[in-house]
Design a protein around this motif. Structure first.
Motif, PDB file in Angstrom:
ATOM      1  N   ALA A 166       1.979  98.916   5.302  1.00  0.00           N
ATOM      2  CA  ALA A 166       2.781  99.137   6.511  1.00  0.00           C
ATOM      3  C   ALA A 166       2.933 100.631   6.784  1.00  0.00           C
ATOM      4  O   ALA A 166       3.164 101.419   5.880  1.00  0.00           O
ATOM      5  N   ARG A 167       2.808 100.976   8.055  1.00  0.00           N
ATOM      6  CA  ARG A 167       3.006 102.375   8.448  1.00  0.00           C
ATOM      7  C   ARG A 167       4.501 102.692   8.468  1.00  0.00           C
ATOM      8  O   ARG A 167       4.938 103.783   8.132  1.00  0.00           O
ATOM      9  N   VAL A 168       5.262 101.689   8.894  1.00  0.00           N
ATOM     10  CA  VAL A 168       6.714 101.854   8.936  1.00  0.00           C
ATOM     11  C   VAL A 168       7.364 100.584   8.384  1.00  0.00           C
ATOM     12  O   VAL A 168       6.933  99.476   8.694  1.00  0.00           O
ATOM     13  N   ILE A 169       8.390 100.771   7.543  1.00  0.00           N
ATOM     14  CA  ILE A 169       9.226  99.648   7.123  1.00  0.00           C
ATOM     15  C   ILE A 169      10.636  99.976   7.600  1.00  0.00           C
ATOM     16  O   ILE A 169      11.110 101.103   7.425  1.00  0.00           O
ATOM     17  N   VAL A 170      11.281  99.023   8.247  1.00  0.00           N
ATOM     18  CA  VAL A 170      12.636  99.244   8.777  1.00  0.00           C
ATOM     19  C   VAL A 170      13.580  98.252   8.107  1.00  0.00           C
ATOM     20  O   VAL A 170      13.199  97.111   7.825  1.00  0.00           O
ATOM     21  N   ALA A 171      14.814  98.669   7.892  1.00  0.00           N
ATOM     22  CA  ALA A 171      15.828  97.761   7.332  1.00  0.00           C
ATOM     23  C   ALA A 171      17.202  98.248   7.791  1.00  0.00           C
ATOM     24  O   ALA A 171      17.694  99.255   7.310  1.00  0.00           O
ATOM     25  N   ASN A 172      17.772  97.534   8.767  1.00  0.00           N
ATOM     26  CA  ASN A 172      19.073  97.969   9.272  1.00  0.00           C
ATOM     27  C   ASN A 172      20.186  97.029   8.846  1.00  0.00           C
ATOM     28  O   ASN A 172      20.081  95.819   9.034  1.00  0.00           O
ATOM     29  N   ASN A 173      21.255  97.598   8.302  1.00  0.00           N
ATOM     30  CA  ASN A 173      22.422  96.815   7.896  1.00  0.00           C
ATOM     31  C   ASN A 173      22.047  95.635   7.009  1.00  0.00           C
ATOM     32  O   ASN A 173      22.557  94.540   7.172  1.00  0.00           O
ATOM     33  N   VAL A 174      21.143  95.869   6.072  1.00  0.00           N
ATOM     34  CA  VAL A 174      20.730  94.782   5.185  1.00  0.00           C
ATOM     35  C   VAL A 174      20.690  95.240   3.717  1.00  0.00           C
ATOM     36  O   VAL A 174      20.916  94.446   2.808  1.00  0.00           O
ATOM     37  N   ILE A 175      20.463  96.537   3.509  1.00  0.00           N
ATOM     38  CA  ILE A 175      20.347  97.058   2.145  1.00  0.00           C
ATOM     39  C   ILE A 175      21.648  96.814   1.361  1.00  0.00           C
ATOM     40  O   ILE A 175      21.625  96.532   0.163  1.00  0.00           O
ATOM     41  N   ALA A 176      22.777  96.871   2.068  1.00  0.00           N
ATOM     42  CA  ALA A 176      24.070  96.670   1.400  1.00  0.00           C
ATOM     43  C   ALA A 176      24.304  95.206   1.021  1.00  0.00           C
ATOM     44  O   ALA A 176      25.235  94.882   0.303  1.00  0.00           O
ATOM     45  N   HIS A 177      23.443  94.310   1.541  1.00  0.00           N
ATOM     46  CA  HIS A 177      23.602  92.874   1.248  1.00  0.00           C
ATOM     47  C   HIS A 177      22.809  92.441   0.019  1.00  0.00           C
ATOM     48  O   HIS A 177      22.876  91.282  -0.380  1.00  0.00           O
ATOM     49  N   ILE A 178      21.979  93.365  -0.522  1.00  0.00           N
ATOM     50  CA  ILE A 178      21.005  92.972  -1.547  1.00  0.00           C
ATOM     51  C   ILE A 178      21.496  93.325  -2.946  1.00  0.00           C
ATOM     52  O   ILE A 178      21.858  94.468  -3.213  1.00  0.00           O
ATOM     53  N   ASP A 179      21.500  92.332  -3.833  1.00  0.00           N
ATOM     54  CA  ASP A 179      21.939  92.605  -5.200  1.00  0.00           C
ATOM     55  C   ASP A 179      20.849  93.287  -6.013  1.00  0.00           C
ATOM     56  O   ASP A 179      21.055  94.354  -6.568  1.00  0.00           O
ATOM     57  N   ASP A 180      19.649  92.694  -6.032  1.00  0.00           N
ATOM     58  CA  ASP A 180      18.566  93.260  -6.838  1.00  0.00           C
ATOM     59  C   ASP A 180      17.811  94.305  -6.021  1.00  0.00           C
ATOM     60  O   ASP A 180      16.712  94.070  -5.527  1.00  0.00           O
ATOM     61  N   LEU A 181      18.446  95.480  -5.885  1.00  0.00           N
ATOM     62  CA  LEU A 181      17.837  96.543  -5.078  1.00  0.00           C
ATOM     63  C   LEU A 181      16.518  97.006  -5.675  1.00  0.00           C
ATOM     64  O   LEU A 181      15.602  97.384  -4.958  1.00  0.00           O
ATOM     65  N   ASP A 182      16.428  96.981  -7.015  1.00  0.00           N
ATOM     66  CA  ASP A 182      15.209  97.457  -7.668  1.00  0.00           C
ATOM     67  C   ASP A 182      13.975  96.716  -7.154  1.00  0.00           C
ATOM     68  O   ASP A 182      12.955  97.327  -6.852  1.00  0.00           O
TER      69      ASP A 182
END
Ligand code: TMP
Ligand code: ZN
Length: 408
Positions: A166-182
């Motif tokens: 992917a040239r661009v990956i976007v993630a809005n208002n979702v990173i804070a919802h994820i437990d296994d960030l790794d």
């Protein structure tokens, strides 16, 4: 995860094992679990709601994690229902479009109803990823290709195999919802083209502590990020936190650009410096915040109980998720607020989780004039006060609970 929830014992950003509890809001039901009338007699599931601070990397996170299958089973938040978000996403789409050509792949994590990708369609190849099937389906019906699952490194490998990087990956208002960030950050590294960038937005903990409200703490929001914590994660995965801007979404959010090479911009250095200056790297700041929250609870509870003793009628205005954190923390029920008005038809004739106060259409205020209105949707205070001019002229007062209790 087969249990409904578990206690998280390590920092999600740096993996340190020593976290300091700073604020507990008690056990609460899920903030978006509005109750149907026929379920009122059934007991509601509740989960601990508390935040902890990591002294090593300045991460703030919930002490307990609710199983996402429980949390997102009945997810009905739609990006397209929020006018300010539509506007924000359409300008974001233009920014992204200026960096890509028609053959480039843009992947959105947490693509919701496809609002952002729809605005990009035709200008590049777009692909959404969102586990909320009812919401992802809406995107598909708009012609936005969407994989209805959680983003992971395994999925990233599959996308690379089938579609290339992917040239661009976007993630809005979702990173804070994820437990296994790794797993997600590893997936971003797998999927991202060497020259591409990862652009995401998260609510900033500086806003929560400063002008924001404690009511933005609820089970969906697992992480309360500082740039310090974000930069720790990037470093662990060999990624570069290349740029940051503060955007006026949910108060103040960070719009972060991550790349595979390069160096952090001046803006990154100056925000890190600002975070140290305002104390986001010190536990004492969070303890002060917790004391302020307890004061708000006492003030608000005393105020409402006194008004009820005087025979005043009080109702709520707006039934956002955060309103439920507030109502349940202050322990209000239908004895305190007669009803709550909300413009969302889906919420009408349901009951607020925990407090069991009935949600009604806003028209109720045209026939019933309450003495006081507790503004639960306080982030829209200027617009709402303006909209309700007539009501206020006739004597109804607004109580604004956050950041400190005010009567207007
Ligand atoms: P939000 O903060 O997630 O956008 O949620 C705001 C909630 O408040 C949503 O349920 C709609 C409701 N609301 C009203 O009832 N009246 C209003 O004038 C506004 C702006 C919002
Ligand atoms: Zn940490």
């Amino acid at each position: 995860m087969t249990r409904d929830f578990f206690k998280r014992t390590s920092c999600r950003a740096c993996l340190a094992k020593s976290l300091t509890p700073v604020l507990s809001l008690g056990r609460q039901p899920l903030a978006n679990a509005f109750v149907r009338a026929h379920d009122l007699t059934k007991s509601e599931k509740t989960f601990p709601l508390a935040i902890e601070f990591c002294g090593r990397c300045s991460m703030v996170q919930l002490s307990h994690v609710v199983n996402p299958a429980v949390l997102f089973a009945d997810y009905h938040y739609l990006t397209s229902a929020s006018a300010p978000l539509i506007e924000h996403f359409s300008s974001l789409a233009n920014t992204i479009a200026s960096h890509v050509s028609v053959h480039d792949l843009v992947v959105e994590i947490g693509s919701n109803d496809g609002t952002l990708l729809q605005a990009l369609k035709g200008r590049c190849r777009v692909l959404g990823v969102d586990p909320a099937k009812n919401v992802a389906w809406r995107a598909v019906s708009l012609g936005v290709r969407t994989i209805p699952t959680f983003f992971s490194n395994a999925l990233a490998e599959e996308i690379v195999r089938k579609e290339g990087a992917a040239r661009v990956i976007v993630a809005n208002n979702v990173i804070a919802h994820i437990d296994d960030l790794d797993d997600v950050v590893r997936g971003v590294r797998t999927l991202l083209d060497a020259k591409g960038f990862f652009l995401f937005e998260v609510h900033w903990v500086g806003n929560l502590i400063g002008k924001g409200g404690f009511d933005q703490i609820y089970h969906e929001h697992l992480s309360y990020f500082s740039l310090h914590a974000l930069s720790t994660i990037c470093t662990r995965f060999g990624l570069v936190l290349a740029d940051v801007t503060v955007v006026p979404i949910h108060g103040e959010s960070l719009q972060v650009t991550v790349r595979k090479s390069g160096s952090p911009s001046r803006r990154v250095h100056s925000l890190l410096q600002k975070e140290r200056k305002i104390g986001l790297t010190r536990v004492s700041t969070y303890r002060t915040f917790a004391r302020k929250v307890e004061t708000t609870r006492r003030t608000l509870r005393t105020l409402i109980l006194d008004l009820r003793k005087e025979g005043k009628t009080i109702v709520g205005y707006g039934a956002p998720a955060k309103g439920n954190t507030l109502l349940n923390y202050v322990r209000f029920t239908s004895k305190h607020l007669t009803y709550i008005t909300d413009t969302t038809p889906l919420k009408w004739d349901r009951f607020a989780p925990g407090s069991h106060i009935r949600i009604v259409p806003p028209e109720r205020l045209r026939t019933h004039r309450p003495d006081y209105i507790l503004l639960l949707a306080w982030n829209y205070a200027p617009q709402i006060l303006e909209k309700e001019k007539v009501l206020r002229k006739r004597g109804t007062k607004f109580i604004i609970p956050v950041p400190s209790v005010r009567i207007i």
